[in-house]
Design an enzyme around this catalytic site. Structure first.
Site: not given
Length: 404
Positions: A78, A230-231, A251
């Site tokens: 991401h 994504e966050e 990640d």
């Protein structure tokens, strides 16, 4: 933890990976304000000669063509980071703020930031605790609680009341980026905010470059996915298509007491807060790490989820796995090491050049005859930890599946 000395030269261009990481860290990209970093990633893909397309909001799907088109696979990282947003204009001329993404105000205190207003306006400032001066509050600075309601943003402007802020053009809802402040040490350590997940993006682009430089033969198409939210929990739910059978998410692995993340290697997650990852795909990655003598470990994460979770929750019937670079002080002022990034990239390169797990995965529905057979349980626990890593034998797949 498995530690093996490298025996072969890595296909990954280390200097390139560090260079692109530096450029990514220099590009602000809090969730909701990712257009510029999307363009940066697109420009890099164009330099590498890799075709790509964008969703409406800017998530990227790039394509590495393989010998077969199905069942294909994908790797996702991401581009978005943590940030903040203006919640209120305060009577003292400062700003009340709320986080973008999930992170503690403890890590925000003292951060230098940029506020992005309308019509191209931007303002520099600092996030401070409400009691910021020991000369004024004495021991009170050590006893105030930690929380977003206990910090404020001081702009580097002549703003001492709400009218001053309004005249400057500051508005509720303005996006705030947090300075990354990267430092690349000569001994390989990298300190910065937002290493999550820009280090993963840099590793993935380095893998793409290695595929081009080495004219690597991919047995099946591999899509490189770069997501932008994504966050905030959206992840890879909106960038997949139905033919993807295997999804590997990139990640961070957390360095902390009670964790088993490999600080100078790659970590393969067995489970995160969304549940276990696919048995077969996870053990395939463990097998590749062993075969290629890549330093690695396993870990389980209680309090975070990755792009893969959103993809499954969106209804995609895919095998998922999570591979991690090491990260100390995640969602704070983070630190990793270049050896961990290299191990991650080496594993991903081995993965994209490996055969897909099961030919049957080309079908949405298939007979039980070609369903993967799990390995038989051992008669007793093995004394050899490597035995526990053994992937089940690959299944030949149904005879009626098309070849090629």
């Amino acid at each position: 933890m498995t530690k093996n000395p490298p025996e072969t030269r890595s296909a990954i261009d280390r200097a390139y990976m560090l260079d692109i990481l530096g450029r990514l860290l220099a590009t602000p990209s809090p969730s909701g304000m990712t257009d510029q970093i999307v363009l940066t990633a697109c420009q890099e893909l164009e330099k590498l000669g890799i075709p790509y397309s964008l969703t409406r909001r800017g998530a990227i799907r790039a394509d590495l063509e393989g010998a077969r088109h199905s069942p294909d696979r994908a790797i996702v990282a991401h581009l978005d980071t943590l940030g903040a947003m203006v919640k209120q204009l305060k009577p003292n001329g400062r700003l009340e703020i709320v986080p973008i993404g999930h992170w503690s105000a403890r890590f925000a205190e003292g951060a230098r930031v940029t506020v992005y207003g309308d019509e191209g306006r931007h303002f520099r400032g600092t996030i401070l605790p409400l009691k910021a001066s020991g000369h004024t509050y004495n021991e009170g600075i050590d006893t105030q609680p930690v929380g977003w309601e206990h910090v404020e943003l001081r702009l580097d402007e002549r703003s001492h009341c709400i009218d001053d802020l309004v005249n400057l053009g500051v508005n509720i809802g303005d996006t705030i980026s947090i300075d990354a402040q990267p430092e690349f040490c000569d001994n390989g350590f990298i300190n910065s905010r937002h290493i999550d997940d820009k280090a993963g993006v840099a590793a993935l682009l380095a893998v793409a470059k290695a595929c081009r430089d080495n004219e690597a033969r991919l047995p099946v198409d591999c899509h490189l996915l770069f997501t932008i939210s994504e966050e905030t929990g959206v992840g890879a739910s909106h960038i997949l298509h139905g033919d993807v059978a295997e999804l590997v998410s990139i990640d961070n692995g957390t360095i902390a007491p009670g964790q088993n993340t490999c600080e100078y290697g790659v970590t393969i997650s067995m489970q995160d807060s969304s549940g276990p990852f696919d048995w077969h795909l996870t053990r395939h990655l463990l097998g590749l790490a062993r075969e290629n003598r890549i330093e690695h470990s396993r870990d389980v994460f209680r309090y975070y989820r990755s792009d893969a979770a959103a993809a499954v929750e969106a209804g995609n019937d895919i095998r998922t796995a999570l591979v991690c670079f090491a990260l100390d002080a995640s969602h704070g002022y983070e630190r990793t090491h270049v050896d961990s990034l290299m191990a991650l990239a080496d594993l991903l390169y081995a993965y994209v050049t490996s055969e897909p797990l099961f030919r049957r995965d080309a079908l949405r529905l298939g007979p039980v005859a070609d369903f993967p057979t799990p390995p038989p349980p051992p008669e007793r626990p093995s004394d050899d930890p490597a035995v526990a890593d053994q992937a089940p034998p690959r299944q030949p797949g149904s005879e009626f599946l098309p070849k090629g």
